[in-house]
Design a protein around this motif. Structure first.
Motif, PDB file in Angstrom:
ATOM      1  N   GLY A 183       0.830  -1.192   0.000  1.00 16.81           N
ATOM      2  CA  GLY A 183       0.000   0.000   0.000  1.00 16.81           C
ATOM      3  C   GLY A 183       0.860   1.235   0.000  1.00 16.81           C
ATOM      4  O   GLY A 183       2.097   1.162   0.056  1.00 16.81           O
ATOM      5  N   PRO A 184       0.239   2.400  -0.064  1.00 14.68           N
ATOM      6  CA  PRO A 184       1.011   3.643  -0.126  1.00 14.68           C
ATOM      7  C   PRO A 184       1.803   3.886   1.147  1.00 14.68           C
ATOM      8  O   PRO A 184       1.420   3.448   2.235  1.00 14.68           O
ATOM      9  CB  PRO A 184      -0.072   4.715  -0.324  1.00 14.68           C
ATOM     10  CG  PRO A 184      -1.324   4.094   0.209  1.00 14.68           C
ATOM     11  CD  PRO A 184      -1.225   2.634  -0.085  1.00 14.68           C
ATOM     12  N   ALA A 185       2.924   4.583   1.001  1.00 10.74           N
ATOM     13  CA  ALA A 185       3.710   4.979   2.169  1.00 10.74           C
ATOM     14  C   ALA A 185       2.906   5.969   3.009  1.00 10.74           C
ATOM     15  O   ALA A 185       1.992   6.648   2.512  1.00 10.74           O
ATOM     16  CB  ALA A 185       5.019   5.616   1.719  1.00 10.74           C
ATOM     17  N   LEU A 186       3.230   6.039   4.292  1.00 10.10           N
ATOM     18  CA  LEU A 186       2.553   6.996   5.163  1.00 10.10           C
ATOM     19  C   LEU A 186       2.929   8.422   4.779  1.00 10.10           C
ATOM     20  O   LEU A 186       4.008   8.681   4.253  1.00 10.10           O
ATOM     21  CB  LEU A 186       2.942   6.749   6.621  1.00 10.10           C
ATOM     22  CG  LEU A 186       2.545   5.404   7.231  1.00 10.10           C
ATOM     23  CD1 LEU A 186       2.977   5.368   8.692  1.00 10.10           C
ATOM     24  CD2 LEU A 186       1.051   5.147   7.108  1.00 10.10           C
ATOM     25  N   ARG A 187       2.041   9.362   5.056  1.00  8.95           N
ATOM     26  CA  ARG A 187       2.324  10.773   4.826  1.00  8.95           C
ATOM     27  C   ARG A 187       2.992  11.411   6.042  1.00  8.95           C
ATOM     28  O   ARG A 187       3.698  12.403   5.913  1.00  8.95           O
ATOM     29  CB  ARG A 187       1.026  11.524   4.503  1.00  8.95           C
ATOM     30  CG  ARG A 187       0.321  11.041   3.238  1.00  8.95           C
ATOM     31  CD  ARG A 187      -0.845  11.949   2.879  1.00  8.95           C
ATOM     32  NE  ARG A 187      -1.880  11.996   3.922  1.00  8.95           N
ATOM     33  CZ  ARG A 187      -2.882  11.128   4.026  1.00  8.95           C
ATOM     34  NH1 ARG A 187      -2.974  10.132   3.136  1.00  8.95           N
ATOM     35  NH2 ARG A 187      -3.781  11.232   4.978  1.00  8.95           N
ATOM     36  N   CYS A 188       2.733  10.862   7.224  1.00  7.56           N
ATOM     37  CA  CYS A 188       3.282  11.444   8.447  1.00  7.56           C
ATOM     38  C   CYS A 188       4.732  11.004   8.637  1.00  7.56           C
ATOM     39  O   CYS A 188       5.163   9.978   8.102  1.00  7.56           O
ATOM     40  CB  CYS A 188       2.449  11.020   9.656  1.00  7.56           C
ATOM     41  SG  CYS A 188       2.584   9.266  10.086  1.00  7.56           S
ATOM     42  N   PRO A 189       5.510  11.778   9.388  1.00  5.02           N
ATOM     43  CA  PRO A 189       6.894  11.370   9.666  1.00  5.02           C
ATOM     44  C   PRO A 189       6.947  10.138  10.568  1.00  5.02           C
ATOM     45  O   PRO A 189       6.038   9.903  11.368  1.00  5.02           O
ATOM     46  CB  PRO A 189       7.491  12.597  10.362  1.00  5.02           C
ATOM     47  CG  PRO A 189       6.323  13.336  10.911  1.00  5.02           C
ATOM     48  CD  PRO A 189       5.181  13.094   9.979  1.00  5.02           C
ATOM     49  N   ILE A 190       8.000   9.360  10.419  1.00  4.62           N
ATOM     50  CA  ILE A 190       8.249   8.200  11.280  1.00  4.62           C
ATOM     51  C   ILE A 190       9.536   8.443  12.060  1.00  4.62           C
ATOM     52  O   ILE A 190      10.580   8.743  11.474  1.00  4.62           O
ATOM     53  CB  ILE A 190       8.363   6.902  10.463  1.00  4.62           C
ATOM     54  CG1 ILE A 190       7.030   6.557   9.795  1.00  4.62           C
ATOM     55  CG2 ILE A 190       8.818   5.742  11.356  1.00  4.62           C
ATOM     56  CD1 ILE A 190       7.076   5.288   8.945  1.00  4.62           C
ATOM     57  N   VAL A 191       9.441   8.326  13.369  1.00  4.87           N
ATOM     58  CA  VAL A 191      10.616   8.394  14.239  1.00  4.87           C
ATOM     59  C   VAL A 191      10.829   7.004  14.822  1.00  4.87           C
ATOM     60  O   VAL A 191       9.938   6.460  15.485  1.00  4.87           O
ATOM     61  CB  VAL A 191      10.434   9.424  15.371  1.00  4.87           C
ATOM     62  CG1 VAL A 191      11.668   9.436  16.286  1.00  4.87           C
ATOM     63  CG2 VAL A 191      10.178  10.811  14.798  1.00  4.87           C
ATOM     64  N   VAL A 192      11.987   6.431  14.555  1.00  4.45           N
ATOM     65  CA  VAL A 192      12.314   5.085  15.025  1.00  4.45           C
ATOM     66  C   VAL A 192      13.214   5.190  16.248  1.00  4.45           C
ATOM     67  O   VAL A 192      14.236   5.874  16.219  1.00  4.45           O
ATOM     68  CB  VAL A 192      13.027   4.276  13.922  1.00  4.45           C
ATOM     69  CG1 VAL A 192      13.378   2.876  14.423  1.00  4.45           C
ATOM     70  CG2 VAL A 192      12.159   4.193  12.674  1.00  4.45           C
TER      71      VAL A 192
END
Length: 251
Positions: A183-192
């Protein structure tokens, strides 16, 4: 004033006037209470909503949810009415995978999330074949001891262990059979957030989260294993506070 009335949600330290809310998703075998210290630390600047999965503690008579995707779908139903406040998600281990699937569902509905914080979990595209859920009870207990995160005295109470193990086994089955459907990538930032000695996450597997968002990516590493966040609680809280404040400032 926001009213939270759901068996799925624990609002330990209500902060209805906070500029942001953080939905927290527990690890395998974990409960909403794992996030009580986080709720206390982030209040009043952030309203923390901790998710209580079925099959444990006060929901112990309810059946286990068999898959990560189904868990995300059920949680989404509870969270959607609360999205009138800027919202971010935080998940540790299994909770990170659930958080990712939950973020995808909410964004598909048009939600504009502040961000997704994923802790102690490799990216959905970095799969491993694991079968901890198939271990005998004694071996499963040894695995839990090795990872940490569980009060050692828990294992001295046979009755408690017999209540606890089915929960852990069901959760491990759900996360070990999880496969991202694409599916599409998320629009929000990801902090790992990750421990540098976590046996379940290599640095490359943590960095692979970058391909799952178009909204920005950051990796924050701490000394420690799978439950590094227990030893670095203050630093983790600092990261959450700073990133949420920054996200709000850009709104």
């Amino acid at each position: 004033m926001k009213t939270v009335a759901s068996p799925w949600i624990r609002n330990f330290q209500p902060a209805p006037d906070a500029p942001a809310q953080l939905v927290c998703l527990p690890h395998a075998g974990g409960s909403a209470a794992f996030y009580l210290p986080m709720a206390r630390a982030l209040t009043p600047g952030v309203d923390v909503l901790a998710i209580q999965y079925p099959g444990r503690q006060d929901r112990r008579r309810e059946g286990f949810v068999p898959s990560v995707q189904q868990m995300a779908e059920l949680i989404a139903r509870e969270i959607r009415p609360l999205l009138d406040q800027p919202t971010a998600l935080f998940g540790h281990s299994m909770g990170a995978a659930i958080g990712f699937e939950l973020a995808a569902l909410l964004e598909a509905d048009g939600a504009d999330l502040l961000g997704l914080f994923v802790s102690g979990r490799r990216a959905p595209s970095a799969m491993r074949d694991e079968a901890v859920h198939r271990l005998a009870d004694r071996e499963l207990i040894e695995e839990l001891k090795r990872l940490g995160g569980t009060d050692p005295t828990t294992f001295d109470d046979d009755e408690l262990v017999q209540m606890f193990l089915p929960v852990v086994r069901a959760d491990y089955r759900a996360i070990e059979t999880y496969r991202h459907r694409g599916g599409p990538a998320l629009r929000c930032p990801i902090v790992v957030l990750t421990g540098d000695a976590d046996p379940h996450v290599t640095r490359a597997e943590a960095e692979a989260w970058a391909k799952h968002t178009t909204g920005g990516f950051e990796l924050v590493s701490f000394r420690g294993g799978h439950f590094y966040l227990l030893d670095h609680a203050g630093q983790v809280i600092g990261v959450l506070s700073e990133r949420l404040s920054g996200a709000l400032a850009t709104r």
